[in-house]
Every structure is written in C-alpha cells, then in structure tokens.
Design a protein around this motif. Structure first.
Motif, PDB file in Angstrom:
ATOM      1  N   GLN A 157      -7.188  15.363  -8.551  1.00  0.00           N
ATOM      2  CA  GLN A 157      -6.827  14.935  -9.897  1.00  0.00           C
ATOM      3  C   GLN A 157      -5.593  14.033  -9.919  1.00  0.00           C
ATOM      4  O   GLN A 157      -5.138  13.634 -10.985  1.00  0.00           O
ATOM      5  N   LEU A 158      -5.068  13.702  -8.751  1.00  0.00           N
ATOM      6  CA  LEU A 158      -3.877  12.865  -8.654  1.00  0.00           C
ATOM      7  C   LEU A 158      -4.265  11.476  -8.177  1.00  0.00           C
ATOM      8  O   LEU A 158      -4.629  11.281  -7.009  1.00  0.00           O
ATOM      9  N   SER A 159      -4.194  10.515  -9.072  1.00  0.00           N
ATOM     10  CA  SER A 159      -4.550   9.135  -8.761  1.00  0.00           C
ATOM     11  C   SER A 159      -3.334   8.400  -8.193  1.00  0.00           C
ATOM     12  O   SER A 159      -2.247   8.447  -8.761  1.00  0.00           O
ATOM     13  N   VAL A 160      -3.543   7.736  -7.080  1.00  0.00           N
ATOM     14  CA  VAL A 160      -2.464   7.016  -6.412  1.00  0.00           C
ATOM     15  C   VAL A 160      -2.136   5.737  -7.183  1.00  0.00           C
ATOM     16  O   VAL A 160      -3.024   4.984  -7.570  1.00  0.00           O
ATOM     17  N   SER A 161      -0.849   5.531  -7.390  1.00  0.00           N
ATOM     18  CA  SER A 161      -0.348   4.292  -7.987  1.00  0.00           C
ATOM     19  C   SER A 161       0.809   3.801  -7.123  1.00  0.00           C
ATOM     20  O   SER A 161       1.322   4.534  -6.273  1.00  0.00           O
ATOM     21  N   ALA A 162       1.242   2.575  -7.373  1.00  0.00           N
ATOM     22  CA  ALA A 162       2.379   2.034  -6.620  1.00  0.00           C
ATOM     23  C   ALA A 162       3.621   2.886  -6.832  1.00  0.00           C
ATOM     24  O   ALA A 162       4.440   3.040  -5.921  1.00  0.00           O
ATOM     25  N   ALA A 163       3.761   3.488  -8.017  1.00  0.00           N
ATOM     26  CA  ALA A 163       4.926   4.327  -8.324  1.00  0.00           C
ATOM     27  C   ALA A 163       4.968   5.587  -7.470  1.00  0.00           C
ATOM     28  O   ALA A 163       6.021   6.205  -7.322  1.00  0.00           O
TER      29      ALA A 163
ATOM     30  N   VAL B 128      -5.282  11.468  -4.234  1.00  0.00           N
ATOM     31  CA  VAL B 128      -4.518  12.028  -3.108  1.00  0.00           C
ATOM     32  C   VAL B 128      -5.463  12.801  -2.197  1.00  0.00           C
ATOM     33  O   VAL B 128      -5.316  12.779  -0.972  1.00  0.00           O
ATOM     34  N   MET B 129      -6.493  13.438  -2.765  1.00  0.00           N
ATOM     35  CA  MET B 129      -7.501  14.149  -1.977  1.00  0.00           C
ATOM     36  C   MET B 129      -8.330  13.185  -1.145  1.00  0.00           C
ATOM     37  O   MET B 129      -8.519  13.394   0.049  1.00  0.00           O
ATOM     38  N   GLU B 130      -8.815  12.098  -1.737  1.00  0.00           N
ATOM     39  CA  GLU B 130      -9.600  11.109  -0.999  1.00  0.00           C
ATOM     40  C   GLU B 130      -8.784  10.521   0.144  1.00  0.00           C
ATOM     41  O   GLU B 130      -9.303  10.313   1.251  1.00  0.00           O
ATOM     42  N   THR B 131      -7.525  10.282  -0.110  1.00  0.00           N
ATOM     43  CA  THR B 131      -6.635   9.743   0.914  1.00  0.00           C
ATOM     44  C   THR B 131      -6.490  10.733   2.062  1.00  0.00           C
ATOM     45  O   THR B 131      -6.504  10.350   3.234  1.00  0.00           O
TER      46      THR B 131
ATOM     47  N   MET C 243       0.852  -1.177   0.000  1.00  0.00           N
ATOM     48  CA  MET C 243       0.000   0.000   0.000  1.00  0.00           C
ATOM     49  C   MET C 243       0.893   1.234   0.000  1.00  0.00           C
ATOM     50  O   MET C 243       1.739   1.382   0.880  1.00  0.00           O
ATOM     51  N   PRO C 244       0.735   2.130  -0.987  1.00  0.00           N
ATOM     52  CA  PRO C 244       1.553   3.346  -1.028  1.00  0.00           C
ATOM     53  C   PRO C 244       1.270   4.263   0.165  1.00  0.00           C
ATOM     54  O   PRO C 244       0.164   4.269   0.697  1.00  0.00           O
ATOM     55  N   THR C 245       2.268   5.001   0.568  1.00  0.00           N
ATOM     56  CA  THR C 245       2.137   5.977   1.644  1.00  0.00           C
ATOM     57  C   THR C 245       2.302   7.373   1.064  1.00  0.00           C
ATOM     58  O   THR C 245       3.220   7.619   0.284  1.00  0.00           O
ATOM     59  N   ILE C 246       1.391   8.277   1.437  1.00  0.00           N
ATOM     60  CA  ILE C 246       1.466   9.679   1.022  1.00  0.00           C
ATOM     61  C   ILE C 246       1.877  10.493   2.247  1.00  0.00           C
ATOM     62  O   ILE C 246       1.341  10.303   3.347  1.00  0.00           O
ATOM     63  N   HIS C 247       2.829  11.392   2.065  1.00  0.00           N
ATOM     64  CA  HIS C 247       3.301  12.275   3.132  1.00  0.00           C
ATOM     65  C   HIS C 247       2.709  13.669   2.888  1.00  0.00           C
ATOM     66  O   HIS C 247       2.976  14.271   1.843  1.00  0.00           O
ATOM     67  N   TYR C 248       1.932  14.162   3.832  1.00  0.00           N
ATOM     68  CA  TYR C 248       1.320  15.480   3.752  1.00  0.00           C
ATOM     69  C   TYR C 248       2.052  16.392   4.728  1.00  0.00           C
ATOM     70  O   TYR C 248       2.036  16.132   5.937  1.00  0.00           O
ATOM     71  N   ILE C 249       2.680  17.444   4.227  1.00  0.00           N
ATOM     72  CA  ILE C 249       3.331  18.422   5.101  1.00  0.00           C
ATOM     73  C   ILE C 249       2.290  19.502   5.388  1.00  0.00           C
ATOM     74  O   ILE C 249       1.818  20.191   4.479  1.00  0.00           O
ATOM     75  N   LEU C 250       1.933  19.635   6.646  1.00  0.00           N
ATOM     76  CA  LEU C 250       0.880  20.558   7.056  1.00  0.00           C
ATOM     77  C   LEU C 250       1.409  21.985   7.206  1.00  0.00           C
ATOM     78  O   LEU C 250       2.622  22.219   7.182  1.00  0.00           O
TER      79      LEU C 250
ATOM     80  N   THR D 152     -10.208  23.677  -3.747  1.00  0.00           N
ATOM     81  CA  THR D 152      -9.896  23.713  -2.316  1.00  0.00           C
ATOM     82  C   THR D 152      -9.149  22.459  -1.853  1.00  0.00           C
ATOM     83  O   THR D 152      -9.071  22.184  -0.653  1.00  0.00           O
ATOM     84  N   CYS D 153      -8.596  21.736  -2.807  1.00  0.00           N
ATOM     85  CA  CYS D 153      -7.734  20.587  -2.476  1.00  0.00           C
ATOM     86  C   CYS D 153      -6.344  20.808  -3.060  1.00  0.00           C
ATOM     87  O   CYS D 153      -5.589  19.870  -3.273  1.00  0.00           O
ATOM     88  N   HIS D 154      -6.007  22.068  -3.282  1.00  0.00           N
ATOM     89  CA  HIS D 154      -4.718  22.473  -3.834  1.00  0.00           C
ATOM     90  C   HIS D 154      -3.582  21.979  -2.941  1.00  0.00           C
ATOM     91  O   HIS D 154      -3.659  22.066  -1.718  1.00  0.00           O
ATOM     92  N   VAL D 155      -2.552  21.429  -3.560  1.00  0.00           N
ATOM     93  CA  VAL D 155      -1.337  21.016  -2.845  1.00  0.00           C
ATOM     94  C   VAL D 155      -0.123  21.389  -3.685  1.00  0.00           C
ATOM     95  O   VAL D 155      -0.238  21.633  -4.890  1.00  0.00           O
ATOM     96  N   TYR D 156       1.030  21.426  -3.040  1.00  0.00           N
ATOM     97  CA  TYR D 156       2.308  21.612  -3.726  1.00  0.00           C
ATOM     98  C   TYR D 156       3.016  20.259  -3.737  1.00  0.00           C
ATOM     99  O   TYR D 156       3.386  19.735  -2.684  1.00  0.00           O
ATOM    100  N   VAL D 157       3.181  19.692  -4.922  1.00  0.00           N
ATOM    101  CA  VAL D 157       3.829  18.393  -5.067  1.00  0.00           C
ATOM    102  C   VAL D 157       5.338  18.576  -5.004  1.00  0.00           C
ATOM    103  O   VAL D 157       5.894  19.467  -5.664  1.00  0.00           O
ATOM    104  N   ASP D 158       6.003  17.736  -4.221  1.00  0.00           N
ATOM    105  CA  ASP D 158       7.457  17.761  -4.133  1.00  0.00           C
ATOM    106  C   ASP D 158       8.060  17.560  -5.519  1.00  0.00           C
ATOM    107  O   ASP D 158       7.595  16.721  -6.295  1.00  0.00           O
ATOM    108  N   ASP D 159       9.098  18.322  -5.821  1.00  0.00           N
ATOM    109  CA  ASP D 159       9.738  18.281  -7.140  1.00  0.00           C
ATOM    110  C   ASP D 159      10.140  16.877  -7.570  1.00  0.00           C
ATOM    111  O   ASP D 159      10.089  16.547  -8.759  1.00  0.00           O
TER     112      ASP D 159
END
Length: 107
Positions: A88-94, A24-27, A1-8, A48-55
């Motif tokens: 709009q970001l679908s989680v994948s194993a990658a 990523v929003m549902e998660t 199961m992939p892990t997403i890191h959210y920096i608050l 209202t689900c705007h995020v900054y994706v790590d480079d």
C-alpha cells in the motif's frame, strides 16, 4: 531513482532502487528481499508484506485506509505505530532513502 533500505531480520540492510509509482512491496520482490512474502501479490488481502516504517518517513505517507488498518490488526508480528503493508506504499521521489524493517515473521 529512489532507493529503499530494507533492514532484514538478521540486522543487515538491503538497498534496492525503486521505480516511481511502484509499491515498496513490488520493489522488495523485484530486489529479492527476504521476509516480504506478499502471498496475495499486492491486492491488500493477506498482510504478509508487513513492514515497520522508520519514524522519519511516517509523516510523508498517507495514513492507512480502513482495509489496511484491519489487516494490520491481524499481522503475525507485533503491530507498532510504524506498521504498514508495503503493498500500500507507493514510491515517490520524496521517499528516496525510505527505511523499512522486515518483521521477524509474516505468517
């Protein structure tokens, strides 16, 4: 199961296990991540689900489509090169280890 890191906003990090195929929003909502408002429920109409994706992960994501790009032009916090709508970001194993930063404000 992939892990997403959210920096608050306060700089702390929340790690949430994500289901492949979920957004990523549902998660974030399932993991009670504060700062991801998602007022439209993920239908790409509110930004209202705007995020900054790590480079390090930008190349793994498809570019935003025209609708997402238009909404990103009107986000409450500054639009940056890594700005995306998490619905709009679908989680994948990658994307295991994906890191996103929650902006200071969504509304």
């Amino acid at each position: 199961m992939p892990t997403i890191h959210y920096i608050l906003k306060d700089g702390t990090t929340r790690e949430v296990d994500a289901k492949v195929g979920a957004s990523v929003m549902e998660t974030a909502i399932r993991g009670n991540v504060r700062g991801i408002e998602a007022e439209c429920g993920g239908c790409c109409s509110c930004a209202t689900c705007h995020v900054y994706v790590d480079d390090a992960f930008l190349e793994l994501l498809p570019p935003p489509d025209d609708m997402e790009s238009a909404l990103l032009d009107a986000v409450a916090s500054e639009r940056r090169p890594g700005s995306r709508l998490s619905c709009q970001l679908s989680v994948s194993a990658a994307l295991d280890g994906l890191t996103v930063r929650v902006p200071d404000t969504q509304v």
